[in-house]
Design a protein around this motif. Structure first.
Motif, PDB file in Angstrom:
ATOM      1  N   UNK A 201      53.624  47.713   3.973  1.00 42.06           N
ATOM      2  CA  UNK A 201      54.567  47.045   5.025  1.00 42.06           C
ATOM      3  C   UNK A 201      55.837  47.062   4.269  1.00 42.06           C
ATOM      4  N   UNK A 202      57.053  47.550   4.830  1.00 42.94           N
ATOM      5  CA  UNK A 202      58.335  46.991   4.055  1.00 42.94           C
ATOM      6  C   UNK A 202      59.038  46.252   4.002  1.00 42.94           C
ATOM      7  N   UNK A 203      59.477  45.259   3.301  1.00 45.38           N
ATOM      8  CA  UNK A 203      60.287  43.839   3.404  1.00 45.38           C
ATOM      9  C   UNK A 203      60.960  43.434   5.187  1.00 45.38           C
ATOM     10  N   UNK A 204      60.414  42.713   5.264  1.00 44.92           N
ATOM     11  CA  UNK A 204      60.000  42.124   6.756  1.00 44.92           C
ATOM     12  C   UNK A 204      59.289  42.277   7.581  1.00 44.92           C
ATOM     13  N   UNK A 205      58.157  43.371   7.030  1.00 47.71           N
ATOM     14  CA  UNK A 205      57.374  43.677   8.169  1.00 47.71           C
ATOM     15  C   UNK A 205      56.522  43.032   8.809  1.00 47.71           C
TER      16      UNK A 205
ATOM     17  N   UNK B  73      50.931  37.189   3.845  1.00 49.50           N
ATOM     18  CA  UNK B  73      52.040  37.073   4.879  1.00 49.50           C
ATOM     19  C   UNK B  73      52.417  35.448   5.528  1.00 49.50           C
ATOM     20  N   UNK B  74      53.690  35.440   6.377  1.00 49.88           N
ATOM     21  CA  UNK B  74      54.618  34.097   6.749  1.00 49.88           C
ATOM     22  C   UNK B  74      53.086  34.414   8.066  1.00 49.88           C
ATOM     23  N   UNK B  75      52.584  33.350   8.315  1.00 50.55           N
ATOM     24  CA  UNK B  75      52.031  33.408   9.767  1.00 50.55           C
ATOM     25  C   UNK B  75      53.270  32.473  10.413  1.00 50.55           C
TER      26      UNK B  75
ATOM     27  N   UNK C 191      52.735  37.637  12.750  1.00 47.12           N
ATOM     28  CA  UNK C 191      52.748  37.788  11.013  1.00 47.12           C
ATOM     29  C   UNK C 191      53.662  38.071  10.544  1.00 47.12           C
ATOM     30  N   UNK C 192      55.051  37.854   9.659  1.00 47.35           N
ATOM     31  CA  UNK C 192      55.749  38.908   8.635  1.00 47.35           C
ATOM     32  C   UNK C 192      55.343  38.934   7.460  1.00 47.35           C
TER      33      UNK C 192
END
Length: 308
Positions: free
Chosen positions: A186-190, A236-238, A304-305
């Motif tokens: 994942x890229x940042x903010x993916x 990840x932020x859910x 999630x991000x």
């Protein structure tokens, strides 16, 4: 077994009765936590068009499209696909990947919106169908559909902006490893958005055993708590992890109701072999719905991000 239990109709009897309009939609499976096993029915002699849901044969693909819509092998149609794609605000400059694309319904929808999509499907028959449908619609150039086991996928580091999957992860044997691969890619903010069946009841129950025995691809399930913990541990932020079982069940029942209305119009033109295939597919969904109703499994939507 008492006489009342012995006289209860089996799945095929219910589905045939539904077919002929004798009762409501048939896929209501006995609660196996309390009901003894029904006697086994004699198998009919094999024919050249014998229903078989263990593979995605051309005939099965034809039948599920009658149920769920042209170019689709799952319930819900565009409505449930949009529920996954809309929150991501995708654009043609993003690197987008779909896991378990099936017949390519979501891939084609995204391609029609101008998005470039890499899509992976573990079943060769479905990936071939997805490619053929993309060519037919003239959007093959925006799709990169590949046959691959999802456990075997490798991604370049920081190469993905968004990953989606609609009930495409059931065949993954090591979901924790796949999630770790996705996080590293994942890229940042993916963004990661998917629906998946999660374990919400006891694995030792009779309902669970029947459902697991009848699934063509044996799933490996996480619980909701385990999934959220794993995602957060990976960075990840859910944003949300929500139970969407009821809307999914409604999509299944609506599909069979639409089909029932259609066959009333078609009348005697419906072939016997088509009926048998639809009954087999109905049994498959009846057992899944039974496990959902018993809260053994539930369908969750997860968004999630990736933390920067």
């Amino acid at each position: 077994m008492n006489d009342e239990q012995q006289d209860k109709p089996g799945w095929r009897d219910r589905l045939r009765a539904w077919w002929h309009g004798e009762q409501g939609f048939g896929p209501k499976v006995e609660d196996y936590r309390t009901t003894p096993d029904a006697p086994l029915e004699a198998e009919p002699p094999p024919t050249s068009d014998e229903p078989d849901i263990t593979t995605w044969s051309p005939r099965r693909q034809q039948i599920v499209q009658l149920l769920f819509g042209e170019g689709l092998h799952q319930p819900g149609g565009e409505a449930l696909i949009r529920a996954l794609t809309a929150p991501l605000a995708l654009n043609p400059n993003m690197s987008v990947t779909e896991l378990g694309c099936g017949m390519g319904g979501m891939t084609r929808l995204l391609a029609r919106d101008g998005i470039w999509v890499d899509a992976y499907e573990p079943d060769q028959s479905l990936s071939d169908a997805a490619l053929a449908l993309a060519r037919k619609e003239g959007i093959k150039q925006r799709t990169n559909i590949k046959h691959s086991l999802l456990d075997d996928l490798q991604f370049k580091r920081r190469s993905l902006d968004a990953v989606l999957s609609k009930e495409g992860l059931m065949s993954v044997q090591d979901k924790r490893l796949l999630l770790a691969k996705l996080r590293a890619a994942m890229r940042p903010g993916g963004q990661l958005m998917f629906t998946d069946f999660l374990l919400t009841g006891p694995e030792g129950s009779r309902v669970y055993e029947v459902w697991m025995d009848r699934e063509p691809v044996k799933p490996v399930l996480l619980t909701p708590d385990d999934l959220q913990s794993e995602l957060e541990t990976l960075g990840f932020t859910v944003m949300y992890l929500e139970d969407v079982t009821e809307e999914y069940k409604s999509a299944v029942l609506d599909a069979f109701a639409r089909y029932a209305a259609d066959i009333k119009l078609r009348g005697s033109t419906v072939e016997e072999s088509e009926r048998e295939w639809v009954i087999a597919e109905g049994e498959h969904w009846a057992i899944r719905i039974s496990a959902m109703d018993a809260r053994i499994i539930r369908l969750y939507r997860c968004f999630c991000r990736a933390n920067d």
